[in-house]
Design a protein around this motif. Structure first.
Motif, short mmCIF file in Angstrom:
data_model
loop_
_atom_site.label_atom_id
_atom_site.label_comp_id
_atom_site.label_asym_id
_atom_site.label_seq_id
_atom_site.Cartn_x
_atom_site.Cartn_y
_atom_site.Cartn_z
N ILE A 153 -4.92 3.52 32.88
CA ILE A 153 -3.75 3.66 33.43
C ILE A 153 -3.44 2.11 34.00
CG2 ILE A 153 -1.87 4.73 35.00
CD1 ILE A 153 -4.46 6.91 35.17
N PRO A 154 -3.17 1.28 33.00
CA PRO A 154 -2.87 -0.21 33.35
C PRO A 154 -1.92 -0.44 34.19
CG PRO A 154 -2.76 -0.01 31.14
CD PRO A 154 -3.08 1.42 31.42
N ASP A 155 -1.98 -1.51 35.23
CA ASP A 155 -0.90 -1.89 36.02
C ASP A 155 -0.54 -0.97 37.02
OD1 ASP A 155 -1.08 -4.27 34.47
OD2 ASP A 155 0.52 -3.35 33.06
N MET A 156 -1.06 0.25 37.27
CA MET A 156 -0.94 1.12 38.03
C MET A 156 -1.87 1.54 39.03
SD MET A 156 1.77 3.56 35.99
CE MET A 156 2.72 3.76 37.39
N MET A 157 -1.63 2.07 40.10
CA MET A 157 -2.45 2.47 41.24
C MET A 157 -1.94 3.56 42.11
SD MET A 157 -2.36 -1.13 43.66
CE MET A 157 -4.24 -0.49 44.39
N GLY A 158 -2.86 4.23 42.74
CA GLY A 158 -2.38 5.46 43.60
C GLY A 158 -3.42 5.75 44.53
N GLU A 159 -3.17 6.43 45.76
CA GLU A 159 -3.95 6.85 46.69
C GLU A 159 -4.51 8.34 46.33
OE1 GLU A 159 -3.25 5.37 51.31
OE2 GLU A 159 -1.80 6.95 50.52
N VAL A 160 -5.94 8.27 46.43
CA VAL A 160 -6.45 9.58 45.86
C VAL A 160 -7.48 9.80 47.07
CG1 VAL A 160 -7.73 10.32 43.99
CG2 VAL A 160 -6.33 8.20 43.78
N PRO A 161 -7.43 11.35 47.40
CA PRO A 161 -8.60 11.76 48.15
C PRO A 161 -9.77 11.97 47.21
CG PRO A 161 -7.00 13.53 47.72
CD PRO A 161 -6.56 12.22 46.90
N ARG A 162 -10.93 11.99 48.08
CA ARG A 162 -12.23 11.98 47.44
C ARG A 162 -13.19 12.39 48.67
NH1 ARG A 162 -11.76 11.82 41.83
NH2 ARG A 162 -10.61 9.96 41.15
N CYS A 163 -14.20 13.14 48.18
CA CYS A 163 -15.20 13.32 49.07
C CYS A 163 -16.11 12.13 49.61
CB CYS A 163 -16.28 14.49 48.35
SG CYS A 163 -17.75 15.10 49.31
N LYS A 164 -16.36 12.07 50.85
CA LYS A 164 -16.71 10.96 51.50
C LYS A 164 -18.41 10.91 51.14
CE LYS A 164 -14.37 10.22 55.73
NZ LYS A 164 -14.26 10.30 57.31
N ALA A 165 -19.11 11.57 50.84
CA ALA A 165 -20.50 11.80 50.75
C ALA A 165 -20.92 12.68 49.63
CB ALA A 165 -21.26 12.09 52.06
N ILE A 166 -21.84 12.28 48.57
CA ILE A 166 -22.20 12.91 47.60
C ILE A 166 -23.70 12.84 47.19
CG2 ILE A 166 -19.81 13.11 46.32
CD1 ILE A 166 -20.85 11.02 44.42
N ARG A 167 -24.26 13.46 46.52
CA ARG A 167 -25.67 13.49 45.73
C ARG A 167 -25.27 13.43 44.30
NH1 ARG A 167 -30.85 17.22 46.32
NH2 ARG A 167 -32.26 15.92 44.58
N TYR A 168 -25.65 12.44 43.66
CA TYR A 168 -25.59 12.42 42.11
C TYR A 168 -26.78 12.35 41.31
CZ TYR A 168 -25.10 7.24 42.11
OH TYR A 168 -25.45 6.00 42.38
N ARG A 169 -27.06 13.01 40.23
CA ARG A 169 -28.18 13.10 39.44
C ARG A 169 -27.60 12.90 38.14
NH1 ARG A 169 -30.75 18.21 42.87
NH2 ARG A 169 -28.58 18.27 43.21
N GLY A 170 -28.68 12.50 37.42
CA GLY A 170 -28.51 12.10 35.94
C GLY A 170 -29.57 11.62 35.26
N VAL A 171 -29.56 11.09 34.08
CA VAL A 171 -30.44 10.35 33.36
C VAL A 171 -30.04 9.00 33.01
CG1 VAL A 171 -32.00 10.54 31.37
CG2 VAL A 171 -31.18 12.31 32.53
N SER A 172 -31.05 8.04 32.98
CA SER A 172 -30.94 6.54 32.48
C SER A 172 -31.10 6.46 31.06
CB SER A 172 -31.79 5.78 33.39
OG SER A 172 -33.19 5.86 32.78
N PRO A 173 -30.69 5.28 30.68
CA PRO A 173 -30.66 5.09 29.22
C PRO A 173 -32.09 5.32 28.56
CG PRO A 173 -29.23 3.56 29.95
CD PRO A 173 -29.64 4.46 31.23
N GLU A 174 -32.89 5.17 29.48
CA GLU A 174 -34.68 5.07 29.27
C GLU A 174 -35.14 6.78 29.21
OE1 GLU A 174 -33.50 2.88 31.84
OE2 GLU A 174 -33.15 1.08 30.22
N GLY A 175 -34.09 7.44 29.86
CA GLY A 175 -34.59 8.93 29.90
C GLY A 175 -35.20 8.98 31.32
N HIS A 176 -35.09 8.07 32.37
CA HIS A 176 -35.48 8.41 33.58
C HIS A 176 -34.57 9.07 34.57
CE1 HIS A 176 -38.09 4.88 32.72
NE2 HIS A 176 -38.94 5.64 32.47
N LEU A 177 -35.04 9.86 35.37
CA LEU A 177 -34.03 10.61 36.11
C LEU A 177 -33.51 9.78 37.62
CD1 LEU A 177 -33.21 13.81 36.92
CD2 LEU A 177 -35.03 13.60 38.82
N ILE A 178 -32.20 9.87 37.65
CA ILE A 178 -31.44 9.00 38.59
C ILE A 178 -31.11 10.03 39.56
CG2 ILE A 178 -29.48 7.88 39.05
CD1 ILE A 178 -29.65 6.66 36.29
N ASP A 179 -31.41 9.88 40.87
CA ASP A 179 -31.21 10.78 41.91
C ASP A 179 -30.68 10.25 43.13
OD1 ASP A 179 -30.72 12.74 43.99
OD2 ASP A 179 -32.86 13.75 43.22
#
Ligand code: NI
Length: 182
Positions: free
Chosen positions: A104-130
């Motif tokens: 959405i080039p050239d634009m911006m907006g004020e967005v509510p987001r959760c202040k604290a999260i935990r995120y998990r996923g996998v790296s390109p090497e297949g390692h767990l990210i937590d």
């Protein structure tokens, strides 16, 4: 190879992206090379695979120390490629901060987001990210992962009077401390 960026209105940005089933597959690794190169060329803080027309559950982000401090966040976030991410919300508290998006080039907006999260996923090497994240770190992960579910930041906004062109908002709506360089 630098990939083209999809802009709002492209169906790829509205779809639920697919899980990456074999992270180490050559086709996935080849895409990651282009994805990283494109991210660096754009010089932003985050990018999601659907933004470069690849409907896979993969995001990339990085926050330098300078950019972190400009956003009131205390630490840098290393270059992270997160595949098949899952977010867990650690609080009901949200904050409201200006965001922008390459789709959405050239634009911006004020967005509510959760202040604290935990995120998990996998790296390109297949390692767990937590990791646990708060503040701007948590915000950028939420913004990028929203792209994997077809959500663009205006869809999160409670007040569309806080959406507009970057130049006008910087001059009219932002407080001086918010109008920091991106
Ligand atoms: Ni975005």
């Amino acid at each position: 190879m630098i990939l083209p960026v999809a802009r709002m209105g492209e169906p790829v940005l509205q779809a639920r992206a697919e899980e990456v089933t074999e992270v180490t597959a050559p086709i996935v690794q080849a895409f990651i090379t282009d994805f990283v190169e494109t991210f660096h060329a754009l010089n932003g803080v985050g990018l999601a695979a659907p933004q470069v027309f690849k409907s896979w559950r993969m995001v990339i982000f990085q926050l330098s120390k300078d950019r972190a401090q400009a956003r009131g966040y205390h630490e840098a976030v290393p270059l992270t490629i997160l595949i098949n991410p899952v977010i867990e919300y650690l609080t009901d508290e949200t904050d409201l901060v200006w965001e922008a998006c390459f789709s959405i080039p050239d634009m911006m907006g004020e967005v509510p987001r959760c202040k604290a999260i935990r995120y998990r996923g996998v790296s390109p090497e297949g390692h767990l990210i937590d990791r646990q994240a708060e503040g701007y770190h948590a915000r950028m992960v939420q913004h990028e992962c929203d792209h994997l579910d077809g959500i663009l930041y205006p869809m999160r906004m409670p007040d569309m009077s806080r959406f507009g062109f970057v130049n006008e908002i910087r001059q009219r709506l932002m407080t001086p401390s918010e109008a920091s360089p991106s």
